[in-house]
Write an enzyme that holds these catalytic residues in place. Structure first.
Site, PDB file in Angstrom:
ATOM      1  CG  ASP A 106      -2.038   1.005   1.104  1.00 60.58           C
ATOM      2  OD1 ASP A 106      -2.439   1.306  -0.030  1.00 60.58           O
ATOM      3  OD2 ASP A 106      -2.539   1.476   2.139  1.00 60.58           O
ATOM      4  CG  HIS A 113      -4.200  10.723   2.820  1.00 65.42           C
ATOM      5  ND1 HIS A 113      -5.210  10.695   3.754  1.00 65.42           N
ATOM      6  CD2 HIS A 113      -3.369   9.682   3.126  1.00 65.42           C
ATOM      7  CE1 HIS A 113      -5.009   9.679   4.591  1.00 65.42           C
ATOM      8  NE2 HIS A 113      -3.900   9.057   4.233  1.00 65.42           N
ATOM      9  CD  GLU A 179      -5.789   4.792   4.724  1.00 64.62           C
ATOM     10  OE1 GLU A 179      -5.164   4.115   3.879  1.00 64.62           O
ATOM     11  OE2 GLU A 179      -5.229   5.437   5.636  1.00 64.62           O
ATOM     12  CD  GLU A 181      -5.593   2.804   0.023  1.00 67.03           C
ATOM     13  OE1 GLU A 181      -4.815   2.124  -0.690  1.00 67.03           O
ATOM     14  OE2 GLU A 181      -5.448   2.924   1.256  1.00 67.03           O
ATOM     15  CG  ASP A 213      -5.477  -0.108   3.758  1.00 74.85           C
ATOM     16  OD1 ASP A 213      -5.524  -1.301   4.092  1.00 74.85           O
ATOM     17  OD2 ASP A 213      -4.553   0.652   4.079  1.00 74.85           O
ATOM     18  NE  ARG A 217      -7.169   6.378   9.781  1.00 73.39           N
ATOM     19  CZ  ARG A 217      -6.449   6.357   8.674  1.00 73.39           C
ATOM     20  NH1 ARG A 217      -5.163   6.051   8.731  1.00 73.39           N
ATOM     21  NH2 ARG A 217      -7.006   6.625   7.509  1.00 73.39           N
ATOM     22  CD  GLN A 220      -2.301   4.117  10.777  1.00 74.65           C
ATOM     23  OE1 GLN A 220      -3.517   4.120  10.671  1.00 74.65           O
ATOM     24  NE2 GLN A 220      -1.511   4.652   9.866  1.00 74.65           N
ATOM     25  CE  LYS A 233      -3.203   2.121   7.312  1.00 80.76           C
ATOM     26  NZ  LYS A 233      -4.143   2.891   6.486  1.00 80.76           N
ATOM     27  CB  THR A 237      -7.165  -4.738   2.415  1.00 81.91           C
ATOM     28  OG1 THR A 237      -6.210  -4.289   3.381  1.00 81.91           O
ATOM     29  CG2 THR A 237      -7.177  -3.790   1.237  1.00 81.91           C
ATOM     30  CD  GLU A 338      -7.267  12.943   4.338  1.00 73.08           C
ATOM     31  OE1 GLU A 338      -6.953  13.963   3.710  1.00 73.08           O
ATOM     32  OE2 GLU A 338      -7.409  11.824   3.804  1.00 73.08           O
TER      33      GLU A 338
END
Length: 391
Positions: A106, A113, A179, A181, A213, A217, A220, A233, A237, A338
């Site tokens: 990834d 971002h 996420e 992607e 993904d 948080r 992480q 993570k 996925t 975000e």
């Protein structure tokens, strides 16, 4: 024989023809192509056993010339009559993981971002770290936990430590995120000790899928220093079931944003592989974001070149993803961390103020791109619903 009627405004017309793996009731998974609202069984229609498989891998491994020839044959086939036994309404089939994933990487290719997360995590420092504009930053993920759209996602557990806590605790993720992607599937691999030039991208990469993904948080944030993402993570996925051939994305090609400083020679492209793809993120049925892939700083060709420049091998079925797609506007942010600015600016979903994912929430990511005939082509969707953590 059946004549497939494809509406002019279909996202799955002759300029798309995405591949997938499907099954019908009582049948084994096999390779198909989507044409309008139907799936064509390619083993039955083309008479080649390479399509009588439970993944696209054997087909992809045959290489670029075979992909091109097959796409031409399918175009001729659906322009005429197709054997009845080879045609199935898409509403009556089950879609499976399209590829046996060999490896998963990834990237972190969106300047918007990366800058937003830099401002959130390092408010008193430069948003971008010094290396970011010199190379496509990435990490290795876990291939075994790549799942197809529609697979439920169990809330992960792990260590987490909030800023106000003095010691870490173990428990379920409190800040579960997405996420949005785009992912790229390697069709023909490269041997150990060799590098894949950016110019070989279109002959090596078979097609693209949507990727979610999922990200824990809080887990992480506690684990990522000094070696980067791991348990935050690796739990899941999700990818879309339809693989849009790279050959269908020629009309979507655009320049990448200006890359300054100029990349090192191995990352330079004479004809950059920026892509004009519009994504949509829906949270419990409400659209909350529209990330634009055209704003991505690093191209997928540059990602592949960087992935292999040290001599790392690639294999048929390798998946590498772009990282979160975010644009310059708030409504274009492709991750909830975000979109809600770390939870400080909730968004309204279903009449409630929300920050991160709760049990029972469902996220759907979809995308379209310009097609060769002036219309739009679609990627389908990647969908996932959150289940409670296992007790």
């Amino acid at each position: 024989m059946t004549r497939i009627d494809i509406p002019r405004d279909s996202l799955f017309g002759k300029d798309n023809l995405p591949y997938g793996v499907f099954s019908v009731a009582g049948g084994e998974p096999r390779v198909g192509v989507r044409a309008g609202d139907h799936v064509v069984d390619l083993a039955a229609a083309l008479g080649d056993d390479v399509f009588a498989r439970s993944s696209l891998n054997a087909f992809m491994a045959r290489g670029y010339d075979f992909w091109t020839g097959t796409r031409r044959r399918i175009g001729d086939l659906i322009a005429g009559d197709v054997p009845d036994a080879a045609v199935h309404p898409v509403s009556e089939v089950r879609l499976h993981l399209p590829v046996e994933i060999a490896d998963y990487v990834d990237f972190y290719a969106s300047e918007h971002h990366a800058s937003n997360l830099g401002r959130l995590f390092r408010p008193d420092a430069e948003p971008l770290l010094p290396n970011w504009k010199h190379l496509p930053v990435g990490y290795h993920g876990r291939a075994a936990t790549v799942v197809v759209s529609g697979t439920d996602i169990v809330r992960p557990k792990g260590q987490r430590k909030a800023p106000a806590e003095t010691e870490p605790t173990f428990g379920e993720c409190r800040r579960l995120d997405i996420e949005a992607e785009l992912g790229f599937l390697v069709g023909t691999g490269s041997p150990l000790g060799s590098a894949v030039p950016a110019a070989e991208f279109s002959r090596r990469v078979f097609g693209a899928v949507l990727v979610n993904d999922w990200s824990a948080r809080d887990i992480q944030a506690w684990e990522y220093v000094p070696l980067g993402p791991f348990l935050g993570k690796s739990f899941a996925t999700s990818i879309s079931p339809w693989v849009v051939p790279l050959q269908a994305l020629q009309a979507a090609r655009v320049p990448t944003p200006v890359q300054d400083p100029r990349p090192l020679p191995y990352l330079r492209e004479d004809e950059p592989w920026g892509l004009d793809i519009d994504l949509s993120v829906s949270w419990n049925g409400e659209e909350v974001s529209r990330p634009p892939y055209r704003t991505m700083y690093w191209s997928p060709a540059q990602m592949l070149a960087h992935l292999t420049v040290n001599g790392a091998s690639t294999r048929t079925g390798d998946l590498y993803a772009s990282g979160t797609i975010s644009g310059p506007e708030k409504a274009q942010r492709g991750a909830f961390i975000e979109l809600t600015w770390g939870g400080k600016e909730p968004v309204r979903v279903g009449g409630e103020e929300r920050t991160f994912l709760e049990d029972g929430d469902e996220v759907v990511i979809s995308a379209t791109a310009p097609g060769a005939d002036g219309g739009r082509i679609g990627f389908g969707e990647v969908r996932g619903r959150i289940l409670p953590a296992v007790s």
